[in-house]
Design a protein around this motif. Structure first.
Motif, PDB file in Angstrom:
ATOM      1  N   LEU A 229       0.823  -1.217   0.000  1.00  0.00           N
ATOM      2  CA  LEU A 229       0.000   0.000   0.000  1.00  0.00           C
ATOM      3  C   LEU A 229       0.851   1.257   0.000  1.00  0.00           C
ATOM      4  CD1 LEU A 229      -2.900   1.160   0.191  1.00  0.00           C
ATOM      5  CD2 LEU A 229      -2.642   1.096   2.692  1.00  0.00           C
ATOM      6  N   ASN A 230       1.959   1.233   0.778  1.00  0.00           N
ATOM      7  CA  ASN A 230       2.815   2.413   0.895  1.00  0.00           C
ATOM      8  C   ASN A 230       4.064   2.332   0.028  1.00  0.00           C
ATOM      9  OD1 ASN A 230       1.534   3.964   3.321  1.00  0.00           O
ATOM     10  ND2 ASN A 230       1.677   1.856   4.060  1.00  0.00           N
ATOM     11  N   SER A 231       4.185   1.211  -0.715  1.00  0.00           N
ATOM     12  CA  SER A 231       5.389   0.981  -1.536  1.00  0.00           C
ATOM     13  C   SER A 231       6.653   1.121  -0.695  1.00  0.00           C
ATOM     14  CB  SER A 231       5.441   1.975  -2.711  1.00  0.00           C
ATOM     15  OG  SER A 231       4.316   1.795  -3.548  1.00  0.00           O
ATOM     16  N   SER A 232       6.567   0.672   0.562  1.00  0.00           N
ATOM     17  CA  SER A 232       7.703   0.778   1.471  1.00  0.00           C
ATOM     18  C   SER A 232       7.609  -0.277   2.565  1.00  0.00           C
ATOM     19  CB  SER A 232       7.750   2.176   2.107  1.00  0.00           C
ATOM     20  OG  SER A 232       8.718   2.231   3.142  1.00  0.00           O
ATOM     21  N   THR A 233       8.616  -1.157   2.614  1.00  0.00           N
ATOM     22  CA  THR A 233       8.664  -2.149   3.686  1.00  0.00           C
ATOM     23  C   THR A 233       9.067  -1.491   4.996  1.00  0.00           C
ATOM     24  OG1 THR A 233       9.288  -3.863   2.086  1.00  0.00           O
ATOM     25  CG2 THR A 233       9.683  -4.344   4.398  1.00  0.00           C
ATOM     26  N   ALA A 234       9.857  -0.409   4.917  1.00  0.00           N
ATOM     27  CA  ALA A 234      10.301   0.285   6.127  1.00  0.00           C
ATOM     28  C   ALA A 234       9.112   0.845   6.908  1.00  0.00           C
ATOM     29  CB  ALA A 234      11.273   1.404   5.762  1.00  0.00           C
ATOM     30  N   LYS A 235       8.204   1.526   6.228  1.00  0.00           N
ATOM     31  CA  LYS A 235       7.028   2.084   6.916  1.00  0.00           C
ATOM     32  C   LYS A 235       6.152   0.973   7.502  1.00  0.00           C
ATOM     33  CE  LYS A 235       6.696   6.293   4.100  1.00  0.00           C
ATOM     34  NZ  LYS A 235       5.851   7.064   3.133  1.00  0.00           N
ATOM     35  N   ALA A 236       6.121  -0.158   6.823  1.00  0.00           N
ATOM     36  CA  ALA A 236       5.286  -1.271   7.277  1.00  0.00           C
ATOM     37  C   ALA A 236       5.819  -1.905   8.558  1.00  0.00           C
ATOM     38  CB  ALA A 236       5.179  -2.325   6.183  1.00  0.00           C
ATOM     39  N   MET A 237       7.041  -1.567   8.985  1.00  0.00           N
ATOM     40  CA  MET A 237       7.582  -2.095  10.234  1.00  0.00           C
ATOM     41  C   MET A 237       6.807  -1.585  11.450  1.00  0.00           C
ATOM     42  SD  MET A 237       9.906  -4.353   9.871  1.00  0.00           S
ATOM     43  CE  MET A 237      10.711  -5.058   8.422  1.00  0.00           C
ATOM     44  N   SER A 238       5.927  -0.637  11.237  1.00  0.00           N
ATOM     45  CA  SER A 238       5.067  -0.171  12.326  1.00  0.00           C
ATOM     46  C   SER A 238       4.086  -1.275  12.749  1.00  0.00           C
ATOM     47  CB  SER A 238       4.295   1.081  11.900  1.00  0.00           C
ATOM     48  OG  SER A 238       3.521   0.820  10.731  1.00  0.00           O
ATOM     49  N   VAL A 239       3.819  -2.228  11.851  1.00  0.00           N
ATOM     50  CA  VAL A 239       2.903  -3.333  12.168  1.00  0.00           C
ATOM     51  C   VAL A 239       3.479  -4.226  13.260  1.00  0.00           C
ATOM     52  CG1 VAL A 239       1.714  -5.370  11.275  1.00  0.00           C
ATOM     53  CG2 VAL A 239       1.793  -3.280   9.905  1.00  0.00           C
ATOM     54  N   PRO A 240       4.710  -4.755  13.105  1.00  0.00           N
ATOM     55  CA  PRO A 240       5.262  -5.567  14.200  1.00  0.00           C
ATOM     56  C   PRO A 240       5.478  -4.763  15.478  1.00  0.00           C
ATOM     57  CG  PRO A 240       6.901  -5.264  12.461  1.00  0.00           C
ATOM     58  CD  PRO A 240       5.597  -4.809  11.915  1.00  0.00           C
ATOM     59  N   LEU A 241       5.737  -3.469  15.355  1.00  0.00           N
ATOM     60  CA  LEU A 241       5.889  -2.627  16.544  1.00  0.00           C
ATOM     61  C   LEU A 241       4.633  -2.689  17.413  1.00  0.00           C
ATOM     62  CD1 LEU A 241       7.201  -0.451  18.331  1.00  0.00           C
ATOM     63  CD2 LEU A 241       6.363   1.264  16.693  1.00  0.00           C
ATOM     64  N   CYS A 242       3.474  -2.574  16.788  1.00  0.00           N
ATOM     65  CA  CYS A 242       2.200  -2.619  17.528  1.00  0.00           C
ATOM     66  C   CYS A 242       2.009  -3.961  18.234  1.00  0.00           C
ATOM     67  CB  CYS A 242       1.035  -2.358  16.577  1.00  0.00           C
ATOM     68  SG  CYS A 242       0.992  -0.693  15.870  1.00  0.00           S
ATOM     69  N   PHE A 243       2.407  -5.043  17.578  1.00  0.00           N
ATOM     70  CA  PHE A 243       2.234  -6.360  18.180  1.00  0.00           C
ATOM     71  C   PHE A 243       3.241  -6.606  19.308  1.00  0.00           C
ATOM     72  CE2 PHE A 243      -0.331  -6.972  14.430  1.00  0.00           C
ATOM     73  CZ  PHE A 243      -1.332  -7.837  14.864  1.00  0.00           C
ATOM     74  N   PHE A 244       4.429  -6.042  19.202  1.00  0.00           N
ATOM     75  CA  PHE A 244       5.389  -6.117  20.310  1.00  0.00           C
ATOM     76  C   PHE A 244       4.812  -5.446  21.561  1.00  0.00           C
ATOM     77  CE2 PHE A 244       9.378  -6.578  17.495  1.00  0.00           C
ATOM     78  CZ  PHE A 244       9.502  -7.921  17.816  1.00  0.00           C
ATOM     79  N   VAL A 245       4.198  -4.296  21.364  1.00  0.00           N
ATOM     80  CA  VAL A 245       3.616  -3.554  22.493  1.00  0.00           C
ATOM     81  C   VAL A 245       2.515  -4.382  23.158  1.00  0.00           C
ATOM     82  CG1 VAL A 245       2.295  -1.503  23.152  1.00  0.00           C
ATOM     83  CG2 VAL A 245       4.213  -1.293  21.554  1.00  0.00           C
ATOM     84  N   ALA A 246       1.696  -5.057  22.343  1.00  0.00           N
ATOM     85  CA  ALA A 246       0.625  -5.897  22.903  1.00  0.00           C
ATOM     86  C   ALA A 246       1.217  -7.050  23.718  1.00  0.00           C
ATOM     87  CB  ALA A 246      -0.252  -6.433  21.775  1.00  0.00           C
TER      88      ALA A 246
END
Length: 474
Positions: free
Chosen positions: A395-412
């Motif tokens: 969606l964002n044409s960027s794997t770097a920006k998508a690293m926000s997804v695992p960040l959210c799951f780490f917090v959980a």
């Protein structure tokens, strides 16, 4: 000890075998044999991360679609850990599950051969699903077996040492991929041929290992043994009905979130470095992934060292906190800086999975086998989070920006680390197991080590180890 001896593949769960009281010396052989399985699924997991990018290149599929490999692999885990493997575990024991899992793994590897030959991504996902069922079966039995086989005080240390060999497997696989899978070009019709031979070798090895397990004398640990262990440590958590084992369910939730984040990061590591470091090829990216997995393996050995001096629950909290701290900068930092953040993140990921398993199973007693199915089934997070990261990257044409997804799951997942350190009902149960003397001053007879009938009815008291320094030396 007779290394090869035919044993019964069924044992009653309501009988004590004294296997939960094995000394460190008596548990060495079964632990070493089961630890081989950890390398196997580490190798398979590392292979999958490399194939993720390889299939994008050779079959021209998107990042989101390539995550179908992870979805098939980890999606099989609940079916095994809560279904067929857990049923076998509760009705027959640990050894039959080991043999069952190895056979499924080998069958899946054989099925992969024609799928690769005909360049069928869907067919290969089906083969990976069978492999996932095999590995899910192995994890359903191996993780709790390592945790409960030997002195309870050292459960976290044992499982982290065994899981360190899992880390070694994840290092070997990307190195193999960089030199074998990416050796051919995208347009070469033989680009997938080398993958076939790797899976054929895996099938042969797994069938051979299943034979070794069949003839090996593994001490069987029953529900009665685990109930005794919980009673002796005064944890007494198993007296509650299974549906009230809230600590277990929280650990399961944390495992789902953590594993999903870990798998997502590793699955798209090569995509990340090839996008953020101009001029980086997929082959070089696979080598970088091997280095990152090397940090992962080193982190486990470092964690084991810390656990000798610091309570495992504190080490777990520190490591998971550092995962959150270092994954966050990788979203905005590119090039070597961003890759360094992922390297450090993988280092601190290392002890989280096995420590959640060990802490989550504390005090389950007679519910241990059933509870292990839930914690291992939570590995299905690896089927859910990577597609989310892949979709976000497309969606964002960027794997770097998508690293926000695992960040959210780490917090959980962090919520469990906080509870196990600061909520008394979590903390006290964990600490009672770290101070118990079971397996340190009481040993078992030779017949008991073999799981023989005499060992089920007689208990031979003897001094096994004189002091803690001798135990650590062993």
């Amino acid at each position: 000890m007779a290394i090869f001896k035919k044993n019964s593949l069924k044992i009653s769960d309501d009988k004590r075998t004294q296997a939960a009281e094995l000394t460190l010396r008596a548990s060495i052989y079964p632990l070493c044999l089961v630890t081989i399985l950890f390398f196997l699924w580490g190798f398979s997991y590392g292979l999958l991360d490399t194939l993720n990018k390889h299939f994008q290149n050779t079959l021209g599929i998107t990042r989101a679609r390539s995550s179908g490999l992870q979805a098939a692999y980890f999606g099989a885990y609940p079916l095994a850990s809560l279904g067929h493997a857990n049923w076998i575990l509760r009705h027959y024991g640990y050894k039959p599950v080991f043999i069952w899992g190895l056979c499924l793994y080998a069958i899946g590897a054989l099925v992969a051969w024609p799928c690769i030959l005909h360049r069928s991504f869907g067919g290969f996902c089906a083969a990976i699903f069978i492999i996932g069922n095999g590995l899910g079966s192995l994890e359903t039995a191996a993780n709790p077996y390592i945790t409960v086989c030997g002195p309870p005080r050292y459960a976290e240390i044992r499982i982290n040492i065994s899981q360190a060999f899992n880390g070694i497997g994840t290092v070997v696989a990307p190195v193999l991929g960089s030199y074998v899978f990416f050796l051919k070009t995208t347009d070469d019709p033989k680009a997938l041929t080398n993958v076939q031979w790797v899976y054929l070798a895996i099938a042969c090895f797994c069938f051979a290992l299943a034979v070794v397990f069949y003839f090996s004398p593994l001490p069987e640990i029953t529900d009665a043994d685990m109930a005794f262990q919980a009673e002796e440590t005064h944890a007494n958590a198993d007296v509650k009905p299974f549906h009230k084992q809230y600590r277990l369910f929280h650990a399961t939730f944390a495992q789902f979130c953590y594993t999903g984040a870990q798998v997502a990061i590793a699955s798209y590591f090569i995509n990340y470095v090839t996008e953020t470091r101009p001029g980086t090829s997929s082959s070089l990216g696979a080598k970088y992934l091997a280095g990152a997995q090397g940090c992962f393996a080193i982190g486990r050995f470092a964690g084991v060292g810390l656990m000798k001096f610091v309570r495992p629950r504190w080490v777990f909290l520190f490591y998971l906190t550092m995962c959150i701290v270092f994954i966050a900068p990788s979203i905005t930092q590119h090039g070597n800086s961003g890759m360094a953040m992922l390297y450090i993140t993988l280092f601190f990921e290392s002890i989280c999975f096995p420590t959640i398993v060990a802490l989550g199973m504390r005090g389950l007693g007679k519910h241990t086998k059933r509870g292990s199915g839930f914690i291992v089934g939570a590995v299905s997070g690896g089927a859910c989070v990577p597609p989310l990261l892949g979709a976000a990257a497309d969606l964002n044409s960027s794997t770097a920006k998508a690293m926000s997804v695992p960040l959210c799951f780490f917090v959980a997942a962090w919520s469990y680390a906080l509870c196990v350190n600061f909520v008394p009902s979590y903390r006290d149960t964990a600490d009672k197991f770290t101070t118990t003397k079971i397996g340190l001053e009481t040993g078992v007879s030779k017949d008991e080590e073999m799981g023989g009938e005499k060992g089920m009815t007689e208990r031979t008291e003897r001094l096994a180890v004189k002091d803690t320094e001798e135990i650590e030396k062993i």
